[in-house]
Design a protein around this motif. Sequence first.
Motif, short mmCIF file in Angstrom:
data_model
loop_
_atom_site.label_atom_id
_atom_site.label_comp_id
_atom_site.label_asym_id
_atom_site.label_seq_id
_atom_site.Cartn_x
_atom_site.Cartn_y
_atom_site.Cartn_z
N ASN A 1 52.46 27.70 85.31
CA ASN A 1 53.60 28.56 84.98
C ASN A 1 53.33 29.48 83.80
O ASN A 1 53.74 30.63 83.79
CB ASN A 1 54.84 27.70 84.71
N ASP A 2 52.66 28.97 82.77
CA ASP A 2 52.38 29.81 81.61
C ASP A 2 51.45 30.95 81.97
O ASP A 2 51.62 32.09 81.52
CB ASP A 2 51.77 28.98 80.47
N ALA B 1 63.14 32.13 82.10
CA ALA B 1 62.54 33.24 81.35
C ALA B 1 61.44 33.92 82.16
O ALA B 1 61.32 35.15 82.16
CB ALA B 1 62.01 32.75 80.01
N THR B 2 60.65 33.13 82.88
CA THR B 2 59.60 33.69 83.73
C THR B 2 60.22 34.51 84.86
O THR B 2 59.74 35.60 85.20
CB THR B 2 58.71 32.58 84.30
N VAL C 1 51.81 35.22 81.91
CA VAL C 1 50.82 36.17 81.38
C VAL C 1 50.52 37.25 82.42
O VAL C 1 50.46 38.44 82.11
CB VAL C 1 49.53 35.44 80.95
N VAL C 2 50.34 36.84 83.67
CA VAL C 2 50.05 37.79 84.74
C VAL C 2 51.20 38.79 84.89
O VAL C 2 50.99 40.00 85.01
CB VAL C 2 49.80 37.06 86.08
N ILE C 3 52.44 38.30 84.85
CA ILE C 3 53.60 39.19 84.97
C ILE C 3 53.61 40.18 83.81
O ILE C 3 53.81 41.38 84.02
CB ILE C 3 54.91 38.38 85.01
N SER C 4 53.36 39.70 82.61
CA SER C 4 53.32 40.60 81.44
C SER C 4 52.24 41.65 81.60
O SER C 4 52.44 42.82 81.29
CB SER C 4 53.08 39.79 80.16
#
Length: 199
Positions: free
Chosen positions: A9-10, A155-156, A14-17
Amino acid sequence: MTAFRTLDNDDISVVISELLVATADACDPLLDGSVNEVLKALRERLGLDVVFVSEIVDGRRVFRFVDSNGRTPTLRPGDSNPVEESFCQRVVDGRLPGLIHDAMQLPPGTDVPPLPFRVGAHLSTPIVLSGGRTYGTLCCFSSASNDGLRDKDLATLKLCAQLVARKLETAAALGLEEPPADWSLEPMARYDSKVWALP
Protein backbone atom coordinates in the motif's frame (compact mmCIF):
# COMPACT_ATOMS: atom_id res chain seq x y z
CA MET A 1 1.32 -3.33 -16.18
CA THR A 2 0.87 -6.15 -13.76
CA ALA A 3 3.95 -4.98 -11.83
CA PHE A 4 1.64 -2.82 -9.71
CA ARG A 5 0.21 -5.96 -8.13
CA THR A 6 3.52 -6.69 -6.40
CA LEU A 7 3.51 -3.37 -4.54
CA ASP A 8 2.37 -2.82 -0.97
CA ASN A 9 0.00 0.00 0.00
CA ASP A 10 2.77 2.48 0.80
CA ASP A 11 4.45 1.83 -2.55
CA ILE A 12 1.12 2.30 -4.33
CA SER A 13 0.86 5.75 -2.71
CA VAL A 14 4.34 6.59 -4.06
CA VAL A 15 3.36 5.43 -7.56
CA ILE A 16 0.20 7.57 -7.46
CA SER A 17 2.22 10.60 -6.34
CA GLU A 18 4.72 9.99 -9.13
CA LEU A 19 1.94 9.71 -11.71
CA LEU A 20 0.51 13.01 -10.47
CA VAL A 21 3.89 14.65 -11.09
CA ALA A 22 4.75 12.82 -14.31
CA THR A 23 1.41 13.46 -15.97
CA ALA A 24 1.04 17.11 -14.97
CA ASP A 25 2.07 18.41 -18.40
CA ALA A 26 2.86 15.48 -20.68
CA CYS A 27 0.14 12.87 -20.71
CA ASP A 28 -2.25 10.89 -22.81
CA PRO A 29 -5.62 12.69 -22.62
CA LEU A 30 -7.60 9.46 -22.55
CA LEU A 31 -8.06 7.59 -19.27
CA ASP A 32 -6.73 4.04 -18.79
CA GLY A 33 -3.39 2.27 -18.51
CA SER A 34 -1.45 3.09 -15.37
CA VAL A 35 -4.36 4.41 -13.32
CA ASN A 36 -6.51 1.39 -14.13
CA GLU A 37 -3.67 -0.83 -12.94
CA VAL A 38 -3.18 1.25 -9.80
CA LEU A 39 -6.90 1.09 -8.98
CA LYS A 40 -6.97 -2.66 -9.57
CA ALA A 41 -3.84 -3.17 -7.44
CA LEU A 42 -5.30 -0.99 -4.67
CA ARG A 43 -8.55 -2.99 -4.68
CA GLU A 44 -6.60 -6.24 -4.45
CA ARG A 45 -4.29 -4.97 -1.69
CA LEU A 46 -7.25 -3.78 0.38
CA GLY A 47 -9.05 -7.09 -0.10
CA LEU A 48 -12.15 -5.46 -1.57
CA ASP A 49 -14.43 -6.77 -4.31
CA VAL A 50 -15.03 -3.75 -6.54
CA VAL A 51 -13.44 -0.41 -7.39
CA PHE A 52 -15.20 2.12 -9.60
CA VAL A 53 -15.19 5.71 -10.82
CA SER A 54 -18.64 7.25 -11.07
CA GLU A 55 -19.80 10.52 -12.56
CA ILE A 56 -22.83 12.36 -11.20
CA VAL A 57 -24.91 13.54 -14.17
CA ASP A 58 -28.41 15.03 -13.98
CA GLY A 59 -29.26 13.29 -10.73
CA ARG A 60 -27.80 9.96 -11.79
CA ARG A 61 -24.63 8.09 -10.89
CA VAL A 62 -22.97 6.83 -14.08
CA PHE A 63 -20.20 4.22 -13.82
CA ARG A 64 -17.22 5.30 -15.94
CA PHE A 65 -14.63 2.70 -14.81
CA VAL A 66 -15.25 -0.59 -13.00
CA ASP A 67 -12.88 -3.34 -11.87
CA SER A 68 -14.09 -6.27 -9.80
CA ASN A 69 -13.03 -9.69 -8.61
CA GLY A 70 -15.79 -11.25 -10.74
CA ARG A 71 -17.67 -12.67 -7.75
CA THR A 72 -19.77 -9.61 -6.98
CA PRO A 73 -22.86 -7.96 -8.47
CA THR A 74 -22.17 -6.98 -12.06
CA LEU A 75 -21.45 -3.30 -12.55
CA ARG A 76 -20.43 -2.16 -16.02
CA PRO A 77 -19.16 1.13 -17.42
CA GLY A 78 -22.13 3.08 -18.71
CA ASP A 79 -24.58 1.61 -16.18
CA SER A 80 -26.37 4.18 -14.05
CA ASN A 81 -28.88 4.62 -11.27
CA PRO A 82 -30.39 7.55 -9.35
CA VAL A 83 -27.58 9.11 -7.31
CA GLU A 84 -29.84 9.38 -4.26
CA GLU A 85 -29.99 5.57 -4.18
CA SER A 86 -26.23 5.38 -3.67
CA PHE A 87 -23.62 5.59 -0.96
CA CYS A 88 -21.78 7.97 -3.33
CA GLN A 89 -24.10 10.95 -2.82
CA ARG A 90 -24.16 10.40 0.92
CA VAL A 91 -20.36 10.47 1.09
CA VAL A 92 -20.22 13.61 -1.09
CA ASP A 93 -22.65 15.52 1.13
CA GLY A 94 -21.33 14.13 4.44
CA ARG A 95 -24.20 11.85 5.45
CA LEU A 96 -21.85 8.85 5.40
CA PRO A 97 -18.13 8.67 6.22
CA GLY A 98 -15.56 7.86 3.55
CA LEU A 99 -14.39 4.77 5.47
CA ILE A 100 -16.91 2.17 6.62
CA HIS A 101 -15.71 -1.16 8.03
CA ASP A 102 -19.15 -2.76 7.88
CA ALA A 103 -22.18 -0.93 6.52
CA MET A 104 -24.44 -3.45 8.26
CA GLN A 105 -23.11 -2.27 11.64
CA LEU A 106 -23.73 1.46 11.17
CA PRO A 107 -25.69 3.02 14.05
CA PRO A 108 -29.48 2.88 13.89
CA GLY A 109 -30.91 5.89 12.08
CA THR A 110 -27.91 6.24 9.74
CA ASP A 111 -29.09 7.30 6.29
CA VAL A 112 -28.18 4.17 4.29
CA PRO A 113 -29.90 3.66 0.94
CA PRO A 114 -31.66 0.37 0.25
CA LEU A 115 -29.37 -1.80 -1.87
CA PRO A 116 -30.04 -4.83 -4.07
CA PHE A 117 -26.95 -6.55 -2.61
CA ARG A 118 -25.00 -6.60 0.65
CA VAL A 119 -22.33 -3.97 1.22
CA GLY A 120 -19.89 -4.64 4.04
CA ALA A 121 -16.68 -2.60 3.81
CA HIS A 122 -16.86 0.63 1.82
CA LEU A 123 -14.26 3.29 0.96
CA SER A 124 -15.31 6.35 -1.00
CA THR A 125 -14.07 9.83 -1.81
CA PRO A 126 -15.35 12.61 -4.06
CA ILE A 127 -13.51 13.39 -7.29
CA VAL A 128 -13.24 17.18 -7.10
CA LEU A 129 -12.08 19.19 -10.12
CA SER A 130 -9.78 22.19 -9.68
CA GLY A 131 -12.66 24.65 -9.98
CA GLY A 132 -14.34 23.02 -6.99
CA ARG A 133 -17.01 21.08 -8.90
CA THR A 134 -17.57 17.48 -7.77
CA TYR A 135 -17.34 15.22 -10.82
CA GLY A 136 -18.39 12.08 -8.98
CA THR A 137 -16.74 9.56 -6.69
CA LEU A 138 -14.01 6.95 -6.53
CA CYS A 139 -15.23 3.98 -4.48
CA CYS A 140 -14.16 0.52 -3.34
CA PHE A 141 -16.43 -1.92 -1.56
CA SER A 142 -16.92 -5.55 -0.67
CA SER A 143 -19.81 -7.68 0.49
CA ALA A 144 -17.81 -8.73 3.55
CA SER A 145 -16.79 -6.48 6.40
CA ASN A 146 -13.12 -5.47 6.70
CA ASP A 147 -11.84 -4.26 10.06
CA GLY A 148 -8.32 -3.98 8.63
CA LEU A 149 -9.07 -0.82 6.64
CA ARG A 150 -7.32 2.28 7.99
CA ASP A 151 -7.41 6.04 7.46
CA LYS A 152 -4.23 5.73 5.37
CA ASP A 153 -6.18 3.50 2.93
CA LEU A 154 -8.73 6.27 2.50
CA ALA A 155 -5.86 8.75 2.05
CA THR A 156 -4.48 6.58 -0.76
CA LEU A 157 -7.92 6.50 -2.41
CA LYS A 158 -8.01 10.32 -2.18
CA LEU A 159 -4.66 10.48 -4.01
CA CYS A 160 -6.15 8.28 -6.74
CA ALA A 161 -9.14 10.63 -6.97
CA GLN A 162 -6.77 13.57 -7.53
CA LEU A 163 -5.12 11.67 -10.36
CA VAL A 164 -8.48 10.88 -11.97
CA ALA A 165 -9.53 14.55 -11.62
CA ARG A 166 -6.32 15.69 -13.32
CA LYS A 167 -6.89 13.34 -16.25
CA LEU A 168 -10.50 14.45 -16.63
CA GLU A 169 -9.41 18.09 -16.74
CA THR A 170 -6.72 17.31 -19.32
CA ALA A 171 -9.31 15.59 -21.49
CA ALA A 172 -11.70 18.54 -21.14
CA ALA A 173 -8.93 21.00 -22.05
CA LEU A 174 -8.38 19.03 -25.26
CA GLY A 175 -12.10 19.15 -26.08
CA LEU A 176 -12.97 15.56 -25.19
CA GLU A 177 -16.49 15.65 -23.81
CA GLU A 178 -16.42 12.39 -21.91
CA PRO A 179 -13.97 9.54 -21.43
CA PRO A 180 -14.11 6.81 -24.07
CA ALA A 181 -14.75 3.20 -23.11
CA ASP A 182 -11.01 2.49 -22.96
CA TRP A 183 -9.47 5.08 -20.67
CA SER A 184 -5.80 5.85 -21.25
CA LEU A 185 -3.66 7.34 -18.53
CA GLU A 186 -0.17 6.41 -19.68
CA PRO A 187 2.36 9.24 -19.29
CA MET A 188 3.88 10.21 -22.63
CA ALA A 189 7.11 11.47 -21.06
CA ARG A 190 9.42 8.91 -19.49
CA TYR A 191 10.57 9.40 -15.93
CA ASP A 192 12.53 7.47 -13.35
CA SER A 193 10.48 6.00 -10.55
CA LYS A 194 11.85 4.91 -7.20
CA VAL A 195 9.35 2.02 -7.21
CA TRP A 196 8.63 0.91 -10.78
CA ALA A 197 9.58 1.68 -14.35
CA LEU A 198 7.50 2.14 -17.47
CA PRO A 199 8.26 -0.46 -20.16
